[in-house]
Scaffold this motif. Structure first.
Motif, PDB file in Angstrom:
ATOM      1  N   TYR A 410      25.903  68.762 103.343  1.00 27.04           N
ATOM      2  CA  TYR A 410      26.181  68.580 102.043  1.00 27.04           C
ATOM      3  C   TYR A 410      25.478  69.479 101.040  1.00 27.04           C
ATOM      4  O   TYR A 410      25.886  70.381 100.202  1.00 27.04           O
ATOM      5  CB  TYR A 410      25.956  67.154 101.519  1.00 27.04           C
ATOM      6  CG  TYR A 410      27.156  66.149 102.025  1.00 27.04           C
ATOM      7  CD1 TYR A 410      28.280  66.564 101.559  1.00 27.04           C
ATOM      8  CD2 TYR A 410      26.879  65.037 102.495  1.00 27.04           C
ATOM      9  CE1 TYR A 410      29.267  65.592 101.872  1.00 27.04           C
ATOM     10  CE2 TYR A 410      27.767  64.106 102.692  1.00 27.04           C
ATOM     11  CZ  TYR A 410      29.126  64.376 102.418  1.00 27.04           C
ATOM     12  OH  TYR A 410      30.066  63.357 102.754  1.00 27.04           O
ATOM     13  N   GLU A 411      24.169  69.795 101.280  1.00 17.97           N
ATOM     14  CA  GLU A 411      23.299  70.748 100.380  1.00 17.97           C
ATOM     15  C   GLU A 411      23.831  72.144 100.485  1.00 17.97           C
ATOM     16  O   GLU A 411      23.877  72.797  99.432  1.00 17.97           O
ATOM     17  CB  GLU A 411      22.005  70.414 100.800  1.00 17.97           C
ATOM     18  CG  GLU A 411      21.134  71.075  99.874  1.00 17.97           C
ATOM     19  CD  GLU A 411      20.705  72.581 100.389  1.00 17.97           C
ATOM     20  OE1 GLU A 411      20.509  73.518  99.383  1.00 17.97           O
ATOM     21  OE2 GLU A 411      21.034  72.741 101.495  1.00 17.97           O
ATOM     22  N   ARG A 412      24.172  72.373 101.692  1.00 16.28           N
ATOM     23  CA  ARG A 412      24.834  73.842 101.821  1.00 16.28           C
ATOM     24  C   ARG A 412      25.886  73.981 101.201  1.00 16.28           C
ATOM     25  O   ARG A 412      26.483  75.006 100.952  1.00 16.28           O
ATOM     26  CB  ARG A 412      24.894  74.140 103.415  1.00 16.28           C
ATOM     27  CG  ARG A 412      23.438  74.100 104.158  1.00 16.28           C
ATOM     28  CD  ARG A 412      22.616  75.563 103.562  1.00 16.28           C
ATOM     29  NE  ARG A 412      21.227  75.505 104.100  1.00 16.28           N
ATOM     30  CZ  ARG A 412      20.420  76.520 104.078  1.00 16.28           C
ATOM     31  NH1 ARG A 412      20.710  77.566 102.917  1.00 16.28           N
ATOM     32  NH2 ARG A 412      19.157  76.530 104.554  1.00 16.28           N
ATOM     33  N   MET A 413      26.924  72.823 101.071  1.00 19.03           N
ATOM     34  CA  MET A 413      28.087  73.090 100.403  1.00 19.03           C
ATOM     35  C   MET A 413      28.155  72.868  99.068  1.00 19.03           C
ATOM     36  O   MET A 413      29.007  73.103  98.270  1.00 19.03           O
ATOM     37  CB  MET A 413      29.034  71.941 100.699  1.00 19.03           C
ATOM     38  CG  MET A 413      29.376  71.681 102.329  1.00 19.03           C
ATOM     39  SD  MET A 413      29.964  70.267 103.196  1.00 19.03           S
ATOM     40  CE  MET A 413      31.474  69.944 101.850  1.00 19.03           C
ATOM     41  N   GLY A 414      26.805  72.626  98.376  1.00 20.03           N
ATOM     42  CA  GLY A 414      26.784  72.492  97.123  1.00 20.03           C
ATOM     43  C   GLY A 414      27.032  71.288  96.428  1.00 20.03           C
ATOM     44  O   GLY A 414      26.875  71.142  95.336  1.00 20.03           O
ATOM     45  N   GLU A 415      27.058  70.246  97.398  1.00 18.26           N
ATOM     46  CA  GLU A 415      27.344  68.944  96.947  1.00 18.26           C
ATOM     47  C   GLU A 415      26.150  68.057  96.900  1.00 18.26           C
ATOM     48  O   GLU A 415      25.731  67.270  97.695  1.00 18.26           O
ATOM     49  CB  GLU A 415      28.449  68.175  97.723  1.00 18.26           C
ATOM     50  CG  GLU A 415      29.901  68.930  97.884  1.00 18.26           C
ATOM     51  CD  GLU A 415      30.939  68.103  98.439  1.00 18.26           C
ATOM     52  OE1 GLU A 415      30.941  66.948  98.480  1.00 18.26           O
ATOM     53  OE2 GLU A 415      31.913  68.707  99.007  1.00 18.26           O
ATOM     54  N   TRP A 416      25.280  68.241  95.856  1.00 18.37           N
ATOM     55  CA  TRP A 416      23.988  67.925  95.846  1.00 18.37           C
ATOM     56  C   TRP A 416      23.750  66.225  95.791  1.00 18.37           C
ATOM     57  O   TRP A 416      23.049  65.709  96.276  1.00 18.37           O
ATOM     58  CB  TRP A 416      23.047  68.361  94.782  1.00 18.37           C
ATOM     59  CG  TRP A 416      21.989  67.862  94.602  1.00 18.37           C
ATOM     60  CD1 TRP A 416      21.263  67.140  93.956  1.00 18.37           C
ATOM     61  CD2 TRP A 416      20.895  67.986  95.559  1.00 18.37           C
ATOM     62  NE1 TRP A 416      20.132  66.713  93.957  1.00 18.37           N
ATOM     63  CE2 TRP A 416      19.552  67.132  95.206  1.00 18.37           C
ATOM     64  CE3 TRP A 416      20.701  68.532  97.022  1.00 18.37           C
ATOM     65  CZ2 TRP A 416      18.439  67.144  95.968  1.00 18.37           C
ATOM     66  CZ3 TRP A 416      19.614  68.256  97.670  1.00 18.37           C
ATOM     67  CH2 TRP A 416      18.550  67.604  97.390  1.00 18.37           C
ATOM     68  N   SER A 443      14.037  71.338  98.465  1.00 20.81           N
ATOM     69  CA  SER A 443      15.159  71.250  97.714  1.00 20.81           C
ATOM     70  C   SER A 443      14.929  71.115  96.293  1.00 20.81           C
ATOM     71  O   SER A 443      15.486  71.679  95.360  1.00 20.81           O
ATOM     72  CB  SER A 443      16.202  70.452  98.218  1.00 20.81           C
ATOM     73  OG  SER A 443      16.664  70.812  99.480  1.00 20.81           O
ATOM     74  N   MET A 447      15.467  73.638  92.748  1.00 18.79           N
ATOM     75  CA  MET A 447      16.241  73.410  91.841  1.00 18.79           C
ATOM     76  C   MET A 447      15.382  73.230  90.538  1.00 18.79           C
ATOM     77  O   MET A 447      15.908  72.865  89.460  1.00 18.79           O
ATOM     78  CB  MET A 447      17.260  72.183  92.293  1.00 18.79           C
ATOM     79  CG  MET A 447      18.155  72.083  93.142  1.00 18.79           C
ATOM     80  SD  MET A 447      19.116  70.651  93.525  1.00 18.79           S
ATOM     81  CE  MET A 447      17.905  69.440  93.864  1.00 18.79           C
TER      82      MET A 447
END
Length: 568
Positions: A410-416, A443, A447
């Motif tokens: 999910y993190e790689r998909m940008g869905e934090w 992470s 950010m």
């Protein structure tokens, strides 16, 4: 280790199978090519090529025992026993006590069911090792119908030593069960000092079932393997025992199976203690004597994969049929072998088909998710992980890796938001897990949020794994992000010590050096980072830092420079 085993290793060393030192051609030979090619194949552990080139070299030097050993051992390693008979006979004539020749000849006799010939050959001095020789002789007598003689020989196995003291009693128990003496077999296999293995426990369960004692067999299964979900073979056993079925004894079906089990047991005992090429010979013989036994095939494939003979590993695994309980395990192993050999798409297809044919198998979906995540197909990876996560609610402690890996996808998909929820869930299931603490903390650092909590997480991870270079890098990078540059130097240098060829960590050390005014050292680290071939976008950024300095790069990126207007 027995003296015979030591001699075997010496022989394998001499021919180069263990340590890559095939004898060079003598000056009198006209064509050195096959010898040199055989030497290279030996160093590369490519058994098919070794077989071809050693055979060619024999044309010019037909009585060379080293070449004969190379041909025989490589063919055994390939599972090609039909090709070794003539070479073994010739080598036996040249060196009557040669272990490689005995290994081939005795296996061929056992495979053909020529137990009388096997006894004669052993009596005439053909030998592999004291343990193997004694148990082969005993099983040969079982095959000849001479149980009294066989039992005496099994009893002699109590003096084998070298860690094999119980082999005689174990094999005696199998032989007694094979001929229907279940009471005697159970008494033998239940001796207090009998080592417990998967096969020995299954044998006792099957014997108990034949004695109409299924409740005891079921209790033994649960005590030995646990009451939770098991592999398909054990689940089938559990189901049959619970339903009161008389489970047949099939650990061995014949004397040949008994001999196969001897070789498999020796291979298992040697695994990890000696060179894999040596262990493979025993595993291949077990497989040749009982080719339908999936556990033997899996052992062979594992050894071949470790020896980087991926095609041979897959050839072995391909023989396990789809209706065999071991098929899912074989499919997972096949996928890994294909991936290791660079056949990524084929590996993915194996996993996709396994997930389709065995949708109830958690391991299939998890392995598929891992493979997709490696290919940066994070969306489909999430779908694969979610199949397992959704079917196990509420989650248990053992499922934290699933939430962790799905969270990273999910993190790689940008869905934090989804990533953070999964990573938090992983920590709830396994508090203070270092990998999760590090990933979540790092992470947050990237950010630039929750910085205090992030540093607390990373410090906990470092305390748990002080020798982990990536986690130590996270700590140093956190200090850098907090602009505590002087404090960041020591842990960042430590991270590079732990991971000296990692491009990102070396790049980070360059940034830290720059921030404390050590510009020459910073440029050295950036150049060092480039030498370790970072990703192209990272490499371009490093080159830019070398050109104009870190602070100007940060300013162009809209970030605050480390030292005001310094342009490097």
């Amino acid at each position: 280790m027995t003296d015979r085993a030591g001699r075997m290793i010496s022989a394998l060393t001499a021919m180069g199978l263990l340590f890559g030192s095939v004898a060079l051609p003598s000056p009198g030979l006209a064509d050195a090519g096959p010898y040199l090619a055989a030497r290279q194949a030996t160093m590369d552990r490519t058994f098919p090529e070794l077989a071809v080139y050693a055979t060619r070299a024999l044309a010019g030097d037909p009585d060379n025992p080293v070449l004969l050993e190379s041909v025989i051992s490589s063919r055994i390693s390939m599972g090609d026993f039909d090709a070794v008979k003539g070479y073994a006979s010739l080598l036996k004539q040249i060196e009557p006590d040669n272990q490689i020749a005995a290994m081939a000849h005795l296996t061929l006799l056992a495979r053909s069911g020529d137990y009388e010939g096997l006894v004669v050959a052993l009596d005439e001095g053909e030998s592999i090792s004291a343990v193997v020789d004694g148990l082969m002789r005993a099983w040969a007598h079982v095959g000849l119908g001479n149980m009294s003689g066989a039992l005496d020989l099994f009893d002699q196995g109590a003096g084998m030593g070298q860690g094999f003291e119980n082999f005689g009693a174990y094999n005696k128990g199998l032989a007694l069960a094979l001929v229907g003496d279940y009471e005697g077999a159970l008494a033998t296999l239940s001796q207090p000092n009998m080592p417990q293995s998967r096969f020995s426990v299954i044998a006792r369960m099957e014997i108990l079932s034949q004695l109409e004692r299924n409740e005891e067999a079921l209790a033994l299964l649960n005590d030995s393997f646990g009451e939770g979900p098991l592999d398909l073979e054990l689940e089938h056993l559990r189901e049959a025992l619970a339903e009161g079925e008389a489970v047949p004894f099939d650990v061995v079906h014949s004397a040949r199976d008994g001999i196969a089990d001897v070789f498999f047991a020796v291979a298992s005992a040697l695994d990890g203690g000696l060179d894999d090429a040596y262990t493979l010979l025993y595993a291949r013989i077990a497989e040749a004597l009982r080719p339908e036994e999936a556990s033997y095939v899996l052992s062979v494939a594992t050894l071949l994969e470790r020896l980087e003979n991926y095609d041979l590993a897959n050839q072995a695994l391909d023989r396990i049929p789809a209706d065999d309980p071991a098929f899912p395990v074989a499919s997972l192993a096949r996928a890994e072998a294909l991936r290791s050999s660079g056949k990524t798409e084929a590996s993915l297809e194996v996993l996709r088909q396994l997930a389709k044919s065995h949708p109830e198998l958690d391991e299939a979906h998890t392995a598929l998710g891992d493979a997709l995540r490696r290919q940066e197909d994070y969306s489909d990876a999430v779908k694969a992980y979610s199949v397992v996560i959704d079917r196990h609610q509420p989650p248990t402690r053992g499922q934290w890796p699933l939430y962790f890996t799905r969270g990273t996808a999910y993190e790689r998909m940008g869905e934090w938001d989804k990533a953070e929820a999964d990573l938090r869930q992983a920590l709830a299931l396994e508090p203070d897990q270092p990998r999760v603490l590090n990933y979540l903390g790092y992470s947050y650092l990237e950010m630039k949020t929750n910085l205090d909590e992030a540093m607390e997480m990373i410090r906990k991870a470092v305390e748990a794994r002080p020798e982990d270079g990536y986690i130590t890098d996270s700590l140093a990078w956190g200090l850098y992000r907090l602009r505590r540059y002087d404090e960041a130097v020591e842990p960042m240098e430590r991270a590079v010590e732990l991971m000296p060829v990692d491009p990102i960590i070396n790049d980070h050390l360059g940034d830290v050096y720059w921030a404390v005014g050590r510009e020459r050292e910073a440029r050295f680290q950036w150049r060092r980072a480039l030498s370790f071939e970072p990703e192209e976008d990272e490499a371009n950024r490093i080159r830019k830092k070398l050109d104009i300095g870190l602070d100007r790069v940060l300013s162009e990126e809209g970030e605050e420079p480390t030292r005001g207007g310094n342009d490097g």
